[in-house]
Design an enzyme around this catalytic site. Structure first.
Site, PDB file in Angstrom:
ATOM      1  N   TYR A  56       4.243  -4.692   8.880  1.00  0.00           N
ATOM      2  CA  TYR A  56       3.320  -5.454   7.856  1.00  0.00           C
ATOM      3  C   TYR A  56       2.540  -4.926   7.194  1.00  0.00           C
ATOM      4  O   TYR A  56       2.505  -5.217   5.638  1.00  0.00           O
ATOM      5  CB  TYR A  56       2.780  -6.729   8.373  1.00  0.00           C
ATOM      6  CG  TYR A  56       3.671  -7.442   9.214  1.00  0.00           C
ATOM      7  CD1 TYR A  56       3.336  -7.492  10.928  1.00  0.00           C
ATOM      8  CD2 TYR A  56       3.801  -8.367   8.524  1.00  0.00           C
ATOM      9  CE1 TYR A  56       4.388  -8.610  11.356  1.00  0.00           C
ATOM     10  CE2 TYR A  56       4.348  -9.313   9.336  1.00  0.00           C
ATOM     11  CZ  TYR A  56       4.865  -9.120  10.852  1.00  0.00           C
ATOM     12  OH  TYR A  56       5.524 -10.687  11.683  1.00  0.00           O
ATOM     13  N   ASN A  94       7.595 -18.333   2.790  1.00  0.00           N
ATOM     14  CA  ASN A  94       7.326 -16.656   3.011  1.00  0.00           C
ATOM     15  C   ASN A  94       5.970 -16.324   3.102  1.00  0.00           C
ATOM     16  O   ASN A  94       5.066 -17.784   2.675  1.00  0.00           O
ATOM     17  CB  ASN A  94       7.899 -16.487   1.157  1.00  0.00           C
ATOM     18  CG  ASN A  94       8.646 -17.270   1.044  1.00  0.00           C
ATOM     19  OD1 ASN A  94      10.083 -16.915   2.042  1.00  0.00           O
ATOM     20  ND2 ASN A  94       9.199 -16.956  -0.586  1.00  0.00           N
ATOM     21  N   HIS A 111       4.246 -20.497   7.368  1.00  0.00           N
ATOM     22  CA  HIS A 111       4.296 -19.507   8.034  1.00  0.00           C
ATOM     23  C   HIS A 111       2.766 -18.302   7.911  1.00  0.00           C
ATOM     24  O   HIS A 111       3.933 -17.243   8.430  1.00  0.00           O
ATOM     25  CB  HIS A 111       5.795 -18.439   7.621  1.00  0.00           C
ATOM     26  CG  HIS A 111       6.794 -19.193   8.502  1.00  0.00           C
ATOM     27  ND1 HIS A 111       8.176 -19.643   8.032  1.00  0.00           N
ATOM     28  CD2 HIS A 111       6.822 -20.445   9.555  1.00  0.00           C
ATOM     29  CE1 HIS A 111       9.611 -20.311   9.179  1.00  0.00           C
ATOM     30  NE2 HIS A 111       8.676 -21.003   9.269  1.00  0.00           N
ATOM     31  N   SER A 180      18.365 -19.657   4.504  1.00  0.00           N
ATOM     32  CA  SER A 180      19.398 -19.628   5.206  1.00  0.00           C
ATOM     33  C   SER A 180      19.358 -20.703   6.217  1.00  0.00           C
ATOM     34  O   SER A 180      20.644 -20.633   7.140  1.00  0.00           O
ATOM     35  CB  SER A 180      19.212 -18.258   6.030  1.00  0.00           C
ATOM     36  OG  SER A 180      18.549 -18.063   6.896  1.00  0.00           O
TER      37      SER A 180
HETATM   38  C1  BV8 Z   1       7.794 -22.666  16.869  1.00  0.00           C
HETATM   39  C2  BV8 Z   1       6.559 -15.390   9.118  1.00  0.00           C
HETATM   40  C3  BV8 Z   1       7.606 -23.688  18.171  1.00  0.00           C
HETATM   41  C4  BV8 Z   1       6.311 -13.674   9.899  1.00  0.00           C
HETATM   42  C5  BV8 Z   1       8.438 -15.681  10.552  1.00  0.00           C
HETATM   43  C6  BV8 Z   1      12.400 -19.317  22.073  1.00  0.00           C
HETATM   44  C7  BV8 Z   1      10.534 -18.991  22.262  1.00  0.00           C
HETATM   45  C8  BV8 Z   1       9.807 -20.102  21.346  1.00  0.00           C
HETATM   46  C9  BV8 Z   1      10.848 -20.396  19.973  1.00  0.00           C
HETATM   47  C10 BV8 Z   1      12.618 -20.458  19.950  1.00  0.00           C
HETATM   48  C11 BV8 Z   1      13.317 -20.131  21.336  1.00  0.00           C
HETATM   49  N1  BV8 Z   1      14.236 -19.732  20.434  1.00  0.00           N
HETATM   50  C12 BV8 Z   1      14.469 -20.886  19.210  1.00  0.00           C
HETATM   51  C13 BV8 Z   1      12.879 -20.836  18.879  1.00  0.00           C
HETATM   52  C14 BV8 Z   1      12.328 -21.126  17.454  1.00  0.00           C
HETATM   53  C15 BV8 Z   1      12.250 -20.140  16.582  1.00  0.00           C
HETATM   54  C16 BV8 Z   1      13.311 -20.065  15.951  1.00  0.00           C
HETATM   55  O1  BV8 Z   1      13.855 -21.469  15.014  1.00  0.00           O
HETATM   56  N2  BV8 Z   1      14.248 -19.049  15.750  1.00  0.00           N
HETATM   57  C17 BV8 Z   1      15.077 -18.796  15.485  1.00  0.00           C
HETATM   58  C18 BV8 Z   1      15.600 -17.094  15.157  1.00  0.00           C
HETATM   59  C19 BV8 Z   1      16.656 -19.431  16.324  1.00  0.00           C
HETATM   60  N3  BV8 Z   1      10.809 -21.111  15.456  1.00  0.00           N
HETATM   61  C20 BV8 Z   1       9.707 -20.168  15.807  1.00  0.00           C
HETATM   62  O2  BV8 Z   1       9.630 -19.471  16.338  1.00  0.00           O
HETATM   63  C21 BV8 Z   1       8.936 -21.253  15.097  1.00  0.00           C
HETATM   64  N4  BV8 Z   1       7.833 -21.458  16.283  1.00  0.00           N
HETATM   65  O3  BV8 Z   1       8.825 -22.661  16.842  1.00  0.00           O
HETATM   66  O4  BV8 Z   1       7.172 -22.815  17.818  1.00  0.00           O
HETATM   67  C22 BV8 Z   1       6.034 -24.007  19.357  1.00  0.00           C
HETATM   68  C23 BV8 Z   1       6.247 -24.851  20.148  1.00  0.00           C
HETATM   69  C24 BV8 Z   1       4.670 -24.871  21.117  1.00  0.00           C
HETATM   70  C25 BV8 Z   1       4.187 -24.050  20.920  1.00  0.00           C
HETATM   71  C26 BV8 Z   1       3.634 -23.140  20.589  1.00  0.00           C
HETATM   72  C27 BV8 Z   1       5.408 -22.979  19.656  1.00  0.00           C
HETATM   73  C28 BV8 Z   1       7.946 -20.254  14.036  1.00  0.00           C
HETATM   74  C29 BV8 Z   1       8.702 -19.676  12.971  1.00  0.00           C
HETATM   75  C30 BV8 Z   1       8.408 -18.324  12.408  1.00  0.00           C
HETATM   76  C31 BV8 Z   1       8.440 -16.720  12.600  1.00  0.00           C
HETATM   77  N5  BV8 Z   1       8.030 -16.185  11.372  1.00  0.00           N
HETATM   78  N6  BV8 Z   1       8.059 -15.022   8.906  1.00  0.00           N
HETATM   79  C32 BV8 Z   1       7.416 -13.313   8.821  1.00  0.00           C
HETATM   80  O5  BV8 Z   1       7.965 -13.704   7.622  1.00  0.00           O
HETATM   81  O6  BV8 Z   1       7.191 -11.457   8.415  1.00  0.00           O
HETATM   82  S1  BV8 Z   1      10.135 -16.367  10.105  1.00  0.00           S
HETATM   83  C33 BV8 Z   1      11.115 -15.741   9.268  1.00  0.00           C
HETATM   84  O7  BV8 Z   1      12.378 -16.529   8.941  1.00  0.00           O
HETATM   85  C34 BV8 Z   1       9.899 -16.116   6.961  1.00  0.00           C
HETATM   86  O8  BV8 Z   1       9.667 -16.782   7.522  1.00  0.00           O
HETATM   87  C35 BV8 Z   1      11.573 -16.296   6.386  1.00  0.00           C
HETATM   88  O9  BV8 Z   1      10.870 -17.143   5.419  1.00  0.00           O
HETATM   89  C36 BV8 Z   1      12.491 -17.173   7.878  1.00  0.00           C
HETATM   90  C37 BV8 Z   1      13.187 -17.841   7.595  1.00  0.00           C
HETATM   91  O10 BV8 Z   1      14.415 -17.115   6.763  1.00  0.00           O
HETATM   92  P1  BV8 Z   1      13.946 -17.238   5.196  1.00  0.00           P
HETATM   93  O11 BV8 Z   1      13.531 -17.689   4.237  1.00  0.00           O
HETATM   94  O12 BV8 Z   1      16.006 -18.569   5.569  1.00  0.00           O
HETATM   95  O13 BV8 Z   1      14.979 -15.962   4.299  1.00  0.00           O
HETATM   96  P2  BV8 Z   1      16.602 -15.507   5.552  1.00  0.00           P
HETATM   97  O14 BV8 Z   1      16.477 -13.855   5.263  1.00  0.00           O
HETATM   98  O15 BV8 Z   1      16.655 -16.156   6.753  1.00  0.00           O
HETATM   99  O16 BV8 Z   1      17.799 -16.247   4.320  1.00  0.00           O
HETATM  100  C38 BV8 Z   1      17.287 -15.955   2.840  1.00  0.00           C
HETATM  101  C39 BV8 Z   1      18.042 -17.127   2.012  1.00  0.00           C
HETATM  102  O17 BV8 Z   1      17.939 -16.800   0.750  1.00  0.00           O
HETATM  103  C40 BV8 Z   1      20.312 -16.838   2.567  1.00  0.00           C
HETATM  104  O18 BV8 Z   1      20.607 -18.072   2.604  1.00  0.00           O
HETATM  105  C41 BV8 Z   1      20.428 -16.429   0.968  1.00  0.00           C
HETATM  106  O19 BV8 Z   1      22.202 -16.302   0.697  1.00  0.00           O
HETATM  107  C42 BV8 Z   1      19.152 -16.735  -0.374  1.00  0.00           C
HETATM  108  N7  BV8 Z   1      19.319 -16.290  -1.355  1.00  0.00           N
HETATM  109  C43 BV8 Z   1      19.228 -14.903  -1.166  1.00  0.00           C
HETATM  110  N8  BV8 Z   1      19.055 -14.102  -2.488  1.00  0.00           N
HETATM  111  C44 BV8 Z   1      18.905 -15.355  -3.354  1.00  0.00           C
HETATM  112  C45 BV8 Z   1      18.800 -16.705  -2.346  1.00  0.00           C
HETATM  113  N9  BV8 Z   1      18.545 -17.810  -3.193  1.00  0.00           N
HETATM  114  C46 BV8 Z   1      18.589 -17.996  -4.445  1.00  0.00           C
HETATM  115  N10 BV8 Z   1      18.986 -17.165  -4.590  1.00  0.00           N
HETATM  116  C47 BV8 Z   1      18.668 -15.597  -4.806  1.00  0.00           C
HETATM  117  N11 BV8 Z   1      18.592 -15.255  -5.865  1.00  0.00           N
END
Ligand code: BV8
Length: 241
Positions: A56, A94, A111, A180
């Site tokens: 970070y 973000n 987040h 995404s």
């Molecule tokens: C939760 C902060 C429940 C830190 C982030 C097992 C155990 C526990 C939870 C889970 C599990 N399995 C699944 C889960 C749920 C999990 C999850 O979803 N996992 C995924 C991977 C499957 N989620 C969680 O854990 C969340 N909490 O579920 O809690 C709970 C319930 C009870 C008690 C306790 C808990 C917490 C999730 C938050 C994690 N932290 N970030 C940091 O930033 O380092 S997530 C991280 O991903 C960022 O926040 C980011 O924003 C986020 C999403 O990613 P995107 O923003 O979409 O970015 P990405 O690169 O993926 O995509 C970019 C897009 O932009 C693309 O589509 C691209 O085409 C487009 N793009 C590119 N350029 C451009 C553009 N668009 C327009 N113009 C451009 N120029």
């Protein structure tokens, strides 16, 4: 002008890409070089806090030193909030401060925020622009080595979820920008709006997201082009549907 129609906008890393910040899952993105399990979970922080803090510190440094500025997409959302007659809420995944720099006020960082630190002992949250290390102590309770980034890691509950679902339940328009659709619960917001049977759902992204088929309307291309164009049309029309 239709009075009071409410808009909720979800943003992800894509909206900040053209401002010079990396996304996560694009070619060469953050998760292509570093594993989530090593730097973005509470278990990783417990196992190797130094490594997590460094991950970070590197990102915070590039945000603070890199002179990162909002692009036309952030500015267009701030304009929409100023000029639209109803509520406009930005829910961002973000952790950068580009929406604030652009002038958005009604904004929830679900987040967390890169430029804040939280004490893992007493939960005190303070602004933090420098590096975070194990030598730092909490200004409130004095605990040493317990300051962590004020961000939500995988497995942790995102912030403001009650406020977010209440806003989704009353919105007439839901727009998803630059995400995404991989990370829940944010990726499920469009489904939550659709299940109400009312309201318009729009995806503005560089390319179709994981949830693209769930949106009634999609426009693909760079956010700095698509977002100002969409906001301009909305303000000219003065109404959502
Ligand atoms: C939760 C902060 C429940 C830190 C982030 C097992 C155990 C526990 C939870 C889970 C599990 N399995 C699944 C889960 C749920 C999990 C999850 O979803 N996992 C995924 C991977 C499957 N989620 C969680 O854990 C969340 N909490 O579920 O809690 C709970 C319930 C009870 C008690 C306790 C808990 C917490 C999730 C938050 C994690 N932290 N970030 C940091 O930033 O380092 S997530 C991280 O991903 C960022 O926040 C980011 O924003 C986020 C999403 O990613 P995107 O923003 O979409 O970015 P990405 O690169 O993926 O995509 C970019 C897009 O932009 C693309 O589509 C691209 O085409 C487009 N793009 C590119 N350029 C451009 C553009 N668009 C327009 N113009 C451009 N120029």
């Amino acid at each position: 002008m239709a009075k009071g129609e409410a808009i909720v906008i979800l943003t992800g890393a894509g909206i900040s890409k053209e401002s010079g910040l990396e996304t996560f899952r694009d070619e060469g993105g953050l998760w292509s070089r570093t594993r989530i399990e090593d730097v973005a979970t509470p278990e990783a922080y417990a196992r190797d806090p130094k490594r997590v803090l460094e991950f970070y510190n590197m990102r915070r440094q590039s945000m603070v030193d890199g002179n990162i500025r909002p692009n036309a997409a952030h500015l267009a959302l701030a304009r929409l909030e100023r000029e639209w007659p109803g509520e406009v809420l930005v829910v961002t995944q973000n952790i950068d401060n580009l929406h604030e720099q652009a002038g958005s006020k009604n904004l929830l960082h679900m987040h967390g925020e890169m430029l804040k630190a939280r004490c893992a002992t007493c939960n005190d949250v303070i602004p933090w622009e420098g590096s975070l290390g194990l030598e730092n102590s909490c200004h409130a309770c004095g605990a040493v080595g317990r300051m962590r980034p004020h961000v939500v890691w995988f497995g942790e509950m995102p912030f403001y979820m009650n406020d977010i679902y209440a806003a989704l339940d009353r919105c007439h328009l839901f727009i998803s920008i630059g995400t995404s659709g991989n990370v829940y619960p944010a990726a499920g917001f469009v489904q939550h709006v659709r299940m109400r049977g009312v309201g318009r759902t729009v995806e503005l992204n560089l390319e179709p997201s994981e949830g693209a088929t769930l949106f009634a309307e999609t426009h693909y291309g760079p956010a700095s082009e698509k977002v100002p164009a969409f906001v301009g049309q909305l303000l000219n029309a003065g109404r959502i549907s």
